[in-house]
Design a protein around this motif. Structure first.
Motif, PDB file in Angstrom:
ATOM      1  N   LEU A 352       0.820  -1.214   0.000  1.00 26.05           N
ATOM      2  CA  LEU A 352       0.000   0.000   0.000  1.00 26.05           C
ATOM      3  C   LEU A 352       0.852   1.261   0.000  1.00 26.05           C
ATOM      4  CD1 LEU A 352      -2.761  -1.176   2.482  1.00 26.05           C
ATOM      5  CD2 LEU A 352      -3.056  -0.720   0.046  1.00 26.05           C
ATOM      6  N   VAL A 353       1.967   1.245   0.732  1.00 21.43           N
ATOM      7  CA  VAL A 353       2.873   2.405   0.706  1.00 21.43           C
ATOM      8  C   VAL A 353       3.507   2.545  -0.675  1.00 21.43           C
ATOM      9  CG1 VAL A 353       5.030   3.344   1.638  1.00 21.43           C
ATOM     10  CG2 VAL A 353       3.320   2.380   3.179  1.00 21.43           C
ATOM     11  N   ALA A 354       3.883   1.423  -1.283  1.00 25.57           N
ATOM     12  CA  ALA A 354       4.439   1.475  -2.635  1.00 25.57           C
ATOM     13  C   ALA A 354       3.410   2.018  -3.622  1.00 25.57           C
ATOM     14  CB  ALA A 354       4.904   0.082  -3.064  1.00 25.57           C
ATOM     15  N   LEU A 355       2.158   1.620  -3.473  1.00 19.92           N
ATOM     16  CA  LEU A 355       1.099   2.133  -4.335  1.00 19.92           C
ATOM     17  C   LEU A 355       0.946   3.643  -4.163  1.00 19.92           C
ATOM     18  CD1 LEU A 355      -1.350   1.848  -6.208  1.00 19.92           C
ATOM     19  CD2 LEU A 355      -2.699   1.125  -4.234  1.00 19.92           C
ATOM     20  N   ALA A 356       1.008   4.109  -2.918  1.00 22.03           N
ATOM     21  CA  ALA A 356       0.884   5.547  -2.655  1.00 22.03           C
ATOM     22  C   ALA A 356       2.036   6.325  -3.272  1.00 22.03           C
ATOM     23  CB  ALA A 356       0.827   5.804  -1.152  1.00 22.03           C
ATOM     24  N   CYS A 357       3.225   5.727  -3.267  1.00 19.95           N
ATOM     25  CA  CYS A 357       4.415   6.455  -3.740  1.00 19.95           C
ATOM     26  C   CYS A 357       4.653   6.327  -5.235  1.00 19.95           C
ATOM     27  CB  CYS A 357       5.647   5.955  -2.988  1.00 19.95           C
ATOM     28  SG  CYS A 357       5.611   6.261  -1.218  1.00 19.95           S
ATOM     29  N   PHE A 358       4.316   5.167  -5.811  1.00 22.45           N
ATOM     30  CA  PHE A 358       4.749   4.926  -7.194  1.00 22.45           C
ATOM     31  C   PHE A 358       3.651   4.516  -8.167  1.00 22.45           C
ATOM     32  CE2 PHE A 358       8.123   3.317  -4.295  1.00 22.45           C
ATOM     33  CZ  PHE A 358       9.002   4.386  -4.439  1.00 22.45           C
ATOM     34  N   GLY A 359       2.513   3.987  -7.689  1.00 18.30           N
ATOM     35  CA  GLY A 359       1.659   3.255  -8.623  1.00 18.30           C
ATOM     36  C   GLY A 359       0.245   3.695  -8.809  1.00 18.30           C
ATOM     37  N   ALA A 360      -0.194   4.872  -8.339  1.00 20.15           N
ATOM     38  CA  ALA A 360      -1.612   5.221  -8.372  1.00 20.15           C
ATOM     39  C   ALA A 360      -1.994   6.102  -9.552  1.00 20.15           C
ATOM     40  CB  ALA A 360      -1.997   5.929  -7.070  1.00 20.15           C
ATOM     41  N   ASP A 361      -1.198   6.089 -10.620  1.00 26.45           N
ATOM     42  CA  ASP A 361      -1.479   7.002 -11.729  1.00 26.45           C
ATOM     43  C   ASP A 361      -2.415   6.419 -12.782  1.00 26.45           C
ATOM     44  OD1 ASP A 361       0.488   5.181 -12.266  1.00 26.45           O
ATOM     45  OD2 ASP A 361       1.627   6.476 -13.607  1.00 26.45           O
ATOM     46  N   THR A 362      -2.634   5.098 -12.804  1.00 25.94           N
ATOM     47  CA  THR A 362      -3.564   4.490 -13.755  1.00 25.94           C
ATOM     48  C   THR A 362      -4.448   3.482 -13.020  1.00 25.94           C
ATOM     49  OG1 THR A 362      -2.175   2.585 -14.351  1.00 25.94           O
ATOM     50  CG2 THR A 362      -1.786   4.670 -15.553  1.00 25.94           C
ATOM     51  N   PRO A 363      -5.652   3.217 -13.534  1.00 28.28           N
ATOM     52  CA  PRO A 363      -6.536   2.247 -12.864  1.00 28.28           C
ATOM     53  C   PRO A 363      -5.968   0.830 -12.858  1.00 28.28           C
ATOM     54  CG  PRO A 363      -7.470   2.938 -14.959  1.00 28.28           C
ATOM     55  CD  PRO A 363      -6.322   3.854 -14.688  1.00 28.28           C
ATOM     56  N   LEU A 364      -5.228   0.456 -13.912  1.00 27.51           N
ATOM     57  CA  LEU A 364      -4.666  -0.889 -13.953  1.00 27.51           C
ATOM     58  C   LEU A 364      -3.596  -1.074 -12.881  1.00 27.51           C
ATOM     59  CD1 LEU A 364      -4.423  -1.626 -17.790  1.00 27.51           C
ATOM     60  CD2 LEU A 364      -5.953  -2.681 -16.101  1.00 27.51           C
ATOM     61  N   VAL A 431      -4.844   8.301   0.775  1.00 30.87           N
ATOM     62  CA  VAL A 431      -5.705   7.179   1.163  1.00 30.87           C
ATOM     63  C   VAL A 431      -4.866   5.925   1.354  1.00 30.87           C
ATOM     64  CG1 VAL A 431      -7.491   5.601   0.343  1.00 30.87           C
ATOM     65  CG2 VAL A 431      -7.818   8.067   0.133  1.00 30.87           C
ATOM     66  N   PHE A 432      -4.060   5.585   0.360  1.00 27.17           N
ATOM     67  CA  PHE A 432      -3.278   4.349   0.431  1.00 27.17           C
ATOM     68  C   PHE A 432      -2.161   4.460   1.473  1.00 27.17           C
ATOM     69  CE2 PHE A 432      -4.909   4.129  -4.043  1.00 27.17           C
ATOM     70  CZ  PHE A 432      -5.807   3.110  -3.796  1.00 27.17           C
ATOM     71  N   LEU A 433      -1.629   5.649   1.663  1.00 30.61           N
ATOM     72  CA  LEU A 433      -0.611   5.840   2.689  1.00 30.61           C
ATOM     73  C   LEU A 433      -1.209   5.646   4.085  1.00 30.61           C
ATOM     74  CD1 LEU A 433       2.388   6.536   2.793  1.00 30.61           C
ATOM     75  CD2 LEU A 433       1.744   8.927   3.156  1.00 30.61           C
ATOM     76  N   THR A 434      -2.419   6.151   4.301  1.00 30.38           N
ATOM     77  CA  THR A 434      -3.103   5.963   5.588  1.00 30.38           C
ATOM     78  C   THR A 434      -3.361   4.490   5.862  1.00 30.38           C
ATOM     79  OG1 THR A 434      -4.178   8.128   5.407  1.00 30.38           O
ATOM     80  CG2 THR A 434      -5.185   6.521   6.899  1.00 30.38           C
ATOM     81  N   LEU A 435      -3.882   3.787   4.863  1.00 26.47           N
ATOM     82  CA  LEU A 435      -4.162   2.362   5.034  1.00 26.47           C
ATOM     83  C   LEU A 435      -2.869   1.574   5.245  1.00 26.47           C
ATOM     84  CD1 LEU A 435      -6.905   2.014   2.287  1.00 26.47           C
ATOM     85  CD2 LEU A 435      -7.253   1.834   4.754  1.00 26.47           C
ATOM     86  N   GLY A 436      -1.796   1.962   4.547  1.00 25.89           N
ATOM     87  CA  GLY A 436      -0.507   1.304   4.745  1.00 25.89           C
ATOM     88  C   GLY A 436       0.017   1.502   6.156  1.00 25.89           C
TER      89      GLY A 436
END
Length: 463
Positions: A352-364, A431-436
């Motif tokens: 989830l932290v990785a998603l917050a930092c690097f991966g939330a730019d596309t829906p896929l 959001v993803f950083l909080t959940l992480g």
């Protein structure tokens, strides 16, 4: 004082020893299937409101606040039901509470199908929640008590898979039934599994461990003998000899009897255990429902996906979570409860932290990262249904499980609320950083405070 009034520590130790030498048999599987069917349909019932809601909003002209209240009242009922059921099950028996919960749920479903108004519907939703919240932790307690320590994790968690399976089947069935027949017929059909109350009463014996702990020595011995006969008949081989039991309970009368109830739960070694496991229930389900409840909205609002695609992406994430449950079930005995829970929550935090930092730019990318996170937090959460009953003695095992179930519901309620508040600020990364961060907090609690129970008798973990 009679033996019916004072629990016999020697008998308790003997019952445990007799269970430990029973091989896995058709009797175990049959009981697991019967109780599992109850849990399956309770999960099925939990999801019905989501599919009835679109029609309910139109029929009763519900405002946004009324819709939110309608959704929340069921979760509040489950929270209250979880708190009440454990105390009741420790007093009157596991099987009675399981049968009562499925009967109440069935009657509530039938009444929901006939509801004339929103107010009546909401009251019945609360009653339905009481039954669903009450059944799940007590059923987990019962399954743990009839299982020997060897490979107990795999046996219990394969049973627990029926709950996410019930959610999945409920979603598919409701998606087909509501457009075809309407929401009332859906609730009416959901009342039919009430016949399981009679099946449970007839086919499932009361836990001999509970009977012995309550001082009902003759019943405990008789039920244990019936179970041994059924196992011997199923395996078609004589049972191994009973090893010499080592009594672990403190003998004596009421003056030196250990504390039970909430007082016992928050005293001695059990205070640390309930605080640790409560934190794990809360953080795990905070993350779980914080993600799953908001993903469709995030896909629609953030990435402009059509509703059908948003729901499909969210379903993929939930299916990935089922894979995590299966992996946990197959590895929890070898790796141990502490390692699996800590590793899963830590893995969820990292993803989830990785998603917050690097991966939330596309829906896929969101789909891929959240699906991987679901493998981890679903795996952790299902382990808690196994781990929690193992931590407490028979006299308050159901209560300990029900307190965990209540904190589960608290996480279910607060997770979506907090995520909604963070998302309202406009930052999906936050959001993803909080959940992480919440998931990481759970991993730290598990790593520092969790005790290992794998391969140990219940009476050894809680003497």
């Amino acid at each position: 004082m009679t033996t019916e009034a004072v629990p016999d520590s020697a008998l308790r130790a003997s019952i445990a020893a007799r269970f430990e030498r029973l091989p896995l048999s058709r009797w175990h599987v049959t009981v697991r299937l019967v109780v599992g069917a109850v849990t399956f349909f309770e999960a099925f019932d939990q999801l019905l409101i989501a599919y009835a809601l679109p029609e309910l909003r139109g029929e009763w002209h519900l405002s946004t606040s009324a819709t939110t209240l309608l959704l929340t009242v069921g979760s509040v009922g489950m929270l209250v039901g979880a708190l009440l059921s454990g105390r009741i099950a420790d007093r009157v028996g596991r099987v009675r509470v399981i049968a009562l919960c499925v009967a109440v749920s069935s009657v509530a479903n039938l009444a929901l199908a006939l509801s004339p108004s929103l107010e009546v519907f909401m009251a019945l939703r609360f009653v339905q929640g009481l039954a669903i919240g009450g059944e799940v932790p007590v059923a987990a307690t019962f399954i743990a008590e009839i299982t020997r320590s060897h490979r107990r994790g795999r046996f219990v968690l394969l049973y627990e898979l029926v709950f996410p399976a019930g959610l999945t089947v409920g979603a598919l069935a409701a998606a087909w039934l509501v457009p075809l027949l309407g929401w009332r017929w859906m609730y009416g059909l959901a009342a039919l599994p009430g016949v399981l109350a009679f099946v449970v009463h007839r086919m499932v014996p009361e836990s001999p461990r509970w009977l012995a702990d309550r001082g009902r020595t003759a019943e405990a011995a008789a039920v244990m003998t019936r179970i041994e006969t059924a196992v011997e008949r199923a395996t078609r081989a004589p049972l191994p000899p009973v090893p010499s039991p080592s009594p672990t309970a403190v003998p004596g009368g009421p003056a030196d009897a250990p504390a039970s109830g909430l007082r016992g739960l928050f005293s001695g070694r059990y205070r640390r255990r309930i605080l640790v496991v409560g934190a794990l229930w809360f953080t795990g389900y905070f993350v779980n429902y914080g993600i799953t409840s908001w993903l469709p909205t995030i896909y629609q609002n953030r990435y402009d996906l059509p509703l059908s695609d948003a729901l499909l992406y969210s379903t993929v994430t939930s299916c990935a979570g089922l894979l995590g449950c299966l992996v946990a079930a197959l590895t929890v005995d070898r790796a141990g409860r502490r390692r699996v829970i800590t590793g899963c929550l830590g893995g969820s935090a990292a993803v989830l932290v990785a998603l917050a930092c690097f991966g939330a730019d596309t829906p896929l990318r969101v789909l891929a990262w959240t699906s991987l996170a679901a493998v981890f937090f679903f795996g952790s959460n299902i382990c808690l249904y196994l781990y929690t009953p193992e931590l407490f003695p028979t006299r308050m095992r159901a209560l300990g499980s029900s307190v965990g179930g209540a904190l589960n519901r608290l996480g279910v309620i607060l997770g979506p609320i907090v995520v909604g508040a963070v998302y309202a600020g406009g930052s999906i990364e936050a959001v993803f950083l909080t959940l992480g961060a919440v998931s990481l907090a759970g991993a730290v609690v598990a790593g520092v405070g969790a005790e290992e129970t794998a391969g140990r008798r219940l009476e050894e973990v809680s003497p």
